[in-house]
Design a protein around this motif. Structure first.
Motif, PDB file in Angstrom:
ATOM      1  N   LEU A  99       0.382  -1.523  -0.096  1.00 17.14           N
ATOM      2  CA  LEU A  99       0.153  -0.240   0.193  1.00 17.14           C
ATOM      3  C   LEU A  99       1.025   1.009  -0.037  1.00 17.14           C
ATOM      4  O   LEU A  99       1.031   2.528  -0.889  1.00 17.14           O
ATOM      5  N   ALA A 100       1.812   1.148   1.038  1.00 15.39           N
ATOM      6  CA  ALA A 100       3.071   2.853   0.766  1.00 15.39           C
ATOM      7  C   ALA A 100       3.352   2.954  -0.617  1.00 15.39           C
ATOM      8  O   ALA A 100       3.459   3.742  -0.821  1.00 15.39           O
ATOM      9  N   VAL A 101       4.150   2.017  -0.845  1.00 15.97           N
ATOM     10  CA  VAL A 101       4.686   2.028  -2.024  1.00 15.97           C
ATOM     11  C   VAL A 101       3.704   2.006  -2.602  1.00 15.97           C
ATOM     12  O   VAL A 101       4.153   2.942  -4.309  1.00 15.97           O
ATOM     13  N   LEU A 102       2.792   1.634  -3.382  1.00 15.63           N
ATOM     14  CA  LEU A 102       1.647   2.029  -4.513  1.00 15.63           C
ATOM     15  C   LEU A 102       1.622   3.366  -3.835  1.00 15.63           C
ATOM     16  O   LEU A 102       1.126   4.100  -4.802  1.00 15.63           O
ATOM     17  N   ASN A 103       1.582   4.093  -2.771  1.00 12.96           N
ATOM     18  CA  ASN A 103       0.694   5.145  -2.810  1.00 12.96           C
ATOM     19  C   ASN A 103       2.285   6.385  -3.018  1.00 12.96           C
ATOM     20  O   ASN A 103       2.095   7.700  -3.560  1.00 12.96           O
ATOM     21  N   ALA A 104       3.227   5.944  -3.064  1.00 11.74           N
ATOM     22  CA  ALA A 104       4.474   6.510  -2.999  1.00 11.74           C
ATOM     23  C   ALA A 104       4.377   6.616  -4.280  1.00 11.74           C
ATOM     24  O   ALA A 104       5.030   7.873  -5.327  1.00 11.74           O
ATOM     25  N   LEU A 105       4.023   6.321  -5.662  1.00 12.03           N
ATOM     26  CA  LEU A 105       4.408   5.787  -7.426  1.00 12.03           C
ATOM     27  C   LEU A 105       3.124   6.883  -7.290  1.00 12.03           C
ATOM     28  O   LEU A 105       3.434   7.297  -8.006  1.00 12.03           O
ATOM     29  N   TRP A 106       2.199   6.855  -6.286  1.00 12.04           N
ATOM     30  CA  TRP A 106       1.068   7.901  -7.041  1.00 12.04           C
ATOM     31  C   TRP A 106       1.440   9.103  -6.966  1.00 12.04           C
ATOM     32  O   TRP A 106       1.720   9.904  -8.131  1.00 12.04           O
ATOM     33  N   LEU A 107       2.312   9.386  -5.511  1.00 10.00           N
ATOM     34  CA  LEU A 107       2.970  10.596  -5.676  1.00 10.00           C
ATOM     35  C   LEU A 107       3.841  11.056  -6.542  1.00 10.00           C
ATOM     36  O   LEU A 107       4.279  12.075  -6.599  1.00 10.00           O
ATOM     37  N   HIS A 108       4.844  10.078  -6.565  1.00  8.20           N
ATOM     38  CA  HIS A 108       5.732  10.993  -7.304  1.00  8.20           C
ATOM     39  C   HIS A 108       5.978  11.066  -8.195  1.00  8.20           C
ATOM     40  O   HIS A 108       6.782  12.468  -9.245  1.00  8.20           O
ATOM     41  N   ARG A 109       4.541  11.085  -9.616  1.00  6.80           N
ATOM     42  CA  ARG A 109       4.516  11.432 -10.705  1.00  6.80           C
ATOM     43  C   ARG A 109       3.590  12.964 -10.603  1.00  6.80           C
ATOM     44  O   ARG A 109       4.051  13.809 -11.546  1.00  6.80           O
ATOM     45  N   ARG A 110       3.488  13.439  -9.711  1.00 11.99           N
ATOM     46  CA  ARG A 110       2.539  14.256  -9.540  1.00 11.99           C
ATOM     47  C   ARG A 110       2.796  15.884  -8.451  1.00 11.99           C
ATOM     48  O   ARG A 110       2.433  16.584  -8.735  1.00 11.99           O
ATOM     49  N   VAL A 111       3.581  15.465  -7.557  1.00 16.33           N
ATOM     50  CA  VAL A 111       4.154  16.815  -6.832  1.00 16.33           C
ATOM     51  C   VAL A 111       5.344  17.364  -7.147  1.00 16.33           C
ATOM     52  O   VAL A 111       5.041  18.658  -6.413  1.00 16.33           O
ATOM     53  N   TRP A 112       6.124  17.516  -7.646  1.00 11.20           N
ATOM     54  CA  TRP A 112       6.937  17.932  -7.583  1.00 11.20           C
ATOM     55  C   TRP A 112       7.141  19.236  -8.569  1.00 11.20           C
ATOM     56  O   TRP A 112       7.851  20.731  -8.712  1.00 11.20           O
ATOM     57  N   THR A 113       5.727  19.838  -9.164  1.00 19.50           N
ATOM     58  CA  THR A 113       5.689  20.788 -10.426  1.00 19.50           C
ATOM     59  C   THR A 113       5.075  21.654  -9.470  1.00 19.50           C
ATOM     60  O   THR A 113       4.566  22.810  -9.902  1.00 19.50           O
ATOM     61  N   GLN A 114       4.324  21.432  -7.550  1.00 16.38           N
ATOM     62  CA  GLN A 114       3.471  22.287  -7.642  1.00 16.38           C
ATOM     63  C   GLN A 114       4.073  22.316  -6.084  1.00 16.38           C
ATOM     64  O   GLN A 114       3.883  21.880  -5.618  1.00 16.38           O
ATOM     65  N   GLU A 115       4.423  23.552  -6.114  1.00 15.88           N
ATOM     66  CA  GLU A 115       5.159  24.604  -5.315  1.00 15.88           C
ATOM     67  C   GLU A 115       3.347  24.467  -3.708  1.00 15.88           C
ATOM     68  O   GLU A 115       4.201  24.494  -2.542  1.00 15.88           O
ATOM     69  N   ARG A 116       3.006  24.624  -4.206  1.00 20.19           N
ATOM     70  CA  ARG A 116       1.356  24.334  -3.185  1.00 20.19           C
ATOM     71  C   ARG A 116       1.111  22.997  -3.423  1.00 20.19           C
ATOM     72  O   ARG A 116      -0.487  22.807  -4.447  1.00 20.19           O
ATOM     73  N   PRO A 117       0.983  21.785  -2.709  1.00 21.21           N
ATOM     74  CA  PRO A 117       0.617  20.572  -2.977  1.00 21.21           C
ATOM     75  C   PRO A 117      -1.728  20.670  -3.072  1.00 21.21           C
ATOM     76  O   PRO A 117      -1.456  21.516  -1.805  1.00 21.21           O
ATOM     77  N   SER A 118      -1.722  20.323  -3.527  1.00 25.95           N
ATOM     78  CA  SER A 118      -3.235  19.742  -4.224  1.00 25.95           C
ATOM     79  C   SER A 118      -3.782  19.390  -2.836  1.00 25.95           C
ATOM     80  O   SER A 118      -2.725  18.468  -2.273  1.00 25.95           O
ATOM     81  N   PRO A 119      -4.776  19.061  -2.941  1.00 27.51           N
ATOM     82  CA  PRO A 119      -5.525  19.073  -1.330  1.00 27.51           C
ATOM     83  C   PRO A 119      -4.896  16.990  -1.724  1.00 27.51           C
ATOM     84  O   PRO A 119      -5.285  16.399  -0.576  1.00 27.51           O
TER      85      PRO A 119
END
Length: 145
Positions: A99-119
């Motif tokens: 579960l934690a790895v799947l969650n990390a994979l989801w996060l990995h592709r989405r966050v680095w371009t957002q200075e203010r993370p989405s909900p």
């Protein structure tokens, strides 16, 4: 599996077992330290540190910690695979890791371009903050059941 050469090496050489176990613990420290720091940043801590700067670094460090923890954990598993496979705490630990790895994979592709993370990103950061410490607790629990 306990008759494979890597397992026999750990069974017969206490120093090697000690070193592999220590490497597993150190890898967990790198993994958990990196990922929890990243999760806290996603949740709003350390705002003065740009997410675009710290996110990829912490993510790579966590990935390296995970890779080493998986390698050393697999090696330790070989020593007594039948008992570990039957251990409920071990199975829970594996499920939590998945579960934690799947969650990390989801996060990995989405966050680095957002200075203010989405909900949604903050929610996944909070989920990660809950999952990884539970992996540690389940790992410690293995020796007590």
């Amino acid at each position: 599996m306990s008759t494979l050469p890597p397992a026999v090496l750990l069974q017969r050489n206490g120093t090697t077992y000690l070193l592999v176990n220590a490497a597993h613990i150190a890898a967990l420290g790198v993994l958990i330290g990196s990922i929890l720091t990243l999760d806290l940043r996603l949740l709003g801590a350390f705002r003065q540190v740009p997410l675009a700067l710290v996110g990829p670094l912490l993510s790579r460090m966590a990935a390296c910690g995970l890779a080493l923890a998986m390698l050393t954990g697999a090696w330790l598993f070989l020593v007594n695979a039948v008992d570990y496979a039957a251990n409920i705490a071990f199975r829970i630990k594996l499920g939590l890791i998945a579960l934690a790895v799947l969650n990390a994979l989801w996060l990995h592709r989405r966050v680095w371009t957002q200075e203010r993370p989405s909900p949604a990103v903050r929610l996944h950061g909070a989920l990660s903050l809950l999952l990884w410490p539970r992996v540690l607790v389940a790992g410690r629990w293995i020796g007590f059941v």
